[in-house]
Design an enzyme around this catalytic site. Structure first.
Site, mmCIF file in Angstrom:
data_model
loop_
_atom_site.group_PDB
_atom_site.id
_atom_site.type_symbol
_atom_site.label_atom_id
_atom_site.label_comp_id
_atom_site.label_asym_id
_atom_site.label_seq_id
_atom_site.Cartn_x
_atom_site.Cartn_y
_atom_site.Cartn_z
ATOM 1 N N ARG A 15 0.854 -1.179 0.000
ATOM 2 C CA ARG A 15 0.000 0.000 0.000
ATOM 3 C C ARG A 15 0.893 1.232 0.000
ATOM 4 N NH1 ARG A 15 1.785 1.880 4.067
ATOM 5 N NH2 ARG A 15 0.805 3.856 3.592
ATOM 6 N N GLY A 16 0.267 2.402 -0.192
ATOM 7 C CA GLY A 16 1.026 3.637 -0.294
ATOM 8 C C GLY A 16 1.148 3.979 -1.768
ATOM 9 N N ALA A 17 0.781 5.211 -2.126
ATOM 10 C CA ALA A 17 0.663 5.558 -3.540
ATOM 11 C C ALA A 17 1.943 5.275 -4.331
ATOM 12 C CB ALA A 17 0.227 7.021 -3.668
ATOM 13 N N ARG A 58 -6.879 -0.944 -7.226
ATOM 14 C CA ARG A 58 -7.345 0.073 -6.273
ATOM 15 C C ARG A 58 -7.530 1.364 -7.054
ATOM 16 N NH1 ARG A 58 -4.598 0.703 -0.719
ATOM 17 N NH2 ARG A 58 -6.655 1.542 -0.208
ATOM 18 N N GLN A 108 -2.360 2.228 9.969
ATOM 19 C CA GLN A 108 -1.042 2.369 9.350
ATOM 20 C C GLN A 108 -0.123 3.278 10.171
ATOM 21 O OE1 GLN A 108 -3.949 2.839 7.755
ATOM 22 N NE2 GLN A 108 -3.904 2.011 5.686
ATOM 23 N N ASP A 119 -2.485 10.536 -2.221
ATOM 24 C CA ASP A 119 -2.765 9.449 -3.158
ATOM 25 C C ASP A 119 -3.040 9.973 -4.555
ATOM 26 O OD1 ASP A 119 -3.506 8.243 -0.347
ATOM 27 O OD2 ASP A 119 -3.053 6.602 -1.723
ATOM 28 N N LYS A 143 -5.436 9.528 2.616
ATOM 29 C CA LYS A 143 -6.083 8.633 3.584
ATOM 30 C C LYS A 143 -7.212 9.320 4.346
ATOM 31 C CE LYS A 143 -5.400 5.250 4.203
ATOM 32 N NZ LYS A 143 -6.234 4.241 3.482
#
Lengths: 322, 322
Positions: free
Chosen positions: B34-36, B71, B171, B212, B223
């Protein structure tokens, strides 16, 4: 003194029996019992318990002081203790118990009345965002913020509730959701952080919360996370309403700046259900309450009616009538 | 494709090996990765994997589309897929892999450069509030918002970090705390709801978050819970800074209104670590992102410098230089 153990809900409906003042203090500190009006009643019954179980007068006075200091923010705790202590000084243990019972029955009555007043502020089909638990569990019965929602529901207004889960102790996800589900009132849990998005998309008609202490100028101490909701509500022109009996008003506190904010163990944040979520060695800060300035509060609903700003005179008048 | 399994941290440092595009899509959807910016690299390596393992060209194209759609909110995922797909179309599987490696190394380089620019915005001894995880784990290395904090730390500015735990997936408590602890940067976890109180008591000098997707006008999708921080920061005159490489900027999105916001399973909210917290039968809403309007953003830190409002021209210029 017999209490629902709010730590075990919603998994289990379990009771705690406190046979000594120390046991009751522990139940208060550990949040087996919580919610400002419920703490008021617990404090009053605690004094009645002390009056029955402790022989010397100094011991009863000391027990009363311990009870009143078990948690610092909700003014109702000290208020309930004071009411029962005054009754004990005037008429002994039986009088203290009778007063504790009056504290309890007064609270239920006040909640029902304020629920009726507050229901007028809930639009038909209104989507009501609430935080923490200000329901039956937080009071002696019926509830404050949830009392308003119940009254709106009973009046056929078909409210829908967004329940902020209320980290760290999750009173919203655990207790508010449990109460509303039992009452047949539609409820959807959200992570607290989703409130801003919901307001931005126009999905919140009113924010309705309880209070732990209301200062003389209308500043409101309530569960941590209440203040951000008030700021967001103002940003989106959503009414921000506080529902609380007059026992929550502290005319001795000129503003919210003097209200003591309890800091609780960081374990409540870094662990959930006994499971550590943060790495070992990392600490947390855990203020249990925040203060919402009066200028962000659209209305304060009490058993003596709906108060509007400026609050100073209105709050004083409501307390005088109580 | 080998990834750190971010679901297992901080308890366990575990890896996921994806031998097919389907396995990688599953790792993306389930937030093992995860994480852009990390998703951008995962998408690019996913196309390289598809190019190696899928015989027909249509199959590779379809796999790329599946990856890009795994996503919806972080634009980097589709951007990384497109870069590797273009390389594959021009030069086959080896070229796709080389491009994926360039995506990865470019990201680390961009983070280091933007970290240096952003460090100027962190005051000496500054208390920096961050949300979610925009660190090494969220990127290919170094980090965006945490990259800025690292650079400030390396420059001797002694920052202290408030890490919002970031419900529902935590997170902040799990990943940001883990990274900062390993780097020796002081960090204190907070329940997200405590941010307002901290700002009200003057304990936050700057809010520093990742992104993001940044729309052409400077609106920032990040987020869930970022938008409330921006509103609170404005209320308290605290700078609200977004740190993101230009791969996060989507000039095709005129404003944040067109950015798709992913809704994730409600299980992430009503259960924690497999333990149900809300009563059975009660559902949750779970938007994974929110949009912060450009007017609340003090600065956007990119590898081409610190952008200030109005953002439209500055963002276009930064993308053109990239």
């Amino acid at each position: 003194v017999r209490l629902i153990d709010q730590r075990a809900l919603p998994g289990e409906l379990r009771f705690v029996e406190c046979r000594t003042v120390d046991e009751l203090c522990e139940a208060i500190t550990s949040m087996a019992v919580r919610g400002a009006p419920a703490l008021g009643a617990a404090g009053a019954f605690g004094v009645a318990l002390a009056a029955r179980t402790i022989a010397d007068d100094d011991g009863v006075q000391a027990a009363a002081r311990r009870l009143a200091a078990a948690r610092p923010t909700a003014v109702n705790l000290a208020w309930g203790v004071d009411r029962a202590l005054g009754a004990w000084e005037q008429g002994g243990p039986d009088n203290a118990l009778a007063e504790a019972e009056r504290v309890a029955s007064d609270d239920v009555a006040a909640n029902r009345v304020l629920g009726g007043f507050g229901a007028e502020l809930v639009p038909d089909g209104g989507r009501v965002l609430t935080h923490c638990n200000a329901g039956s569990l937080a009071t002696v019965g019926y509830g404050t913020a949830l009392g308003v929602i119940r009254a709106a529901h009973e009046a056929g207004k078909r409210p829908h509730v967004w329940a902020g889960e209320t980290r760290p102790v999750l009173q919203g996800a655990r207790l508010t959701a449990w109460e509303l589900e039992r009452l047949g009132i539609p409820v959807t849990v959200i992570a607290d952080v989703m409130a801003g998005s919901l307001m931005a998309t126009g999905d919140v008609d009113v924010v309705m919360v309880g209070a732990d202490r209301i200062a003389a100028n209308g500043d409101v101490a309530n569960k941590i996370g209440t203040y951000p909701l008030a700021v967001l509500a103002r940003e989106h022109d959503v009414p921000f309403v506080v529902a609380a009996p007059t026992s929550t008003i502290d005319l001795g506190a000129p503003t919210g700046a003097v209200i003591p904010v309890e800091e609780r163990p960081d374990d409540e944040v870094v662990s959930i259900a006994g499971e550590r979520i943060a790495p070992e060695g990392v600490g947390a800060a855990n203020r249990a309450f925040d203060v919402t300035p009066a200028r962000l509060v659209t209305a304060i609903v009490t058993e003596h009616g709906v108060l509007r700003p400026p609050y100073e005179d209105a709050l004083r008048a409501a307390v005088m009538r109580a």
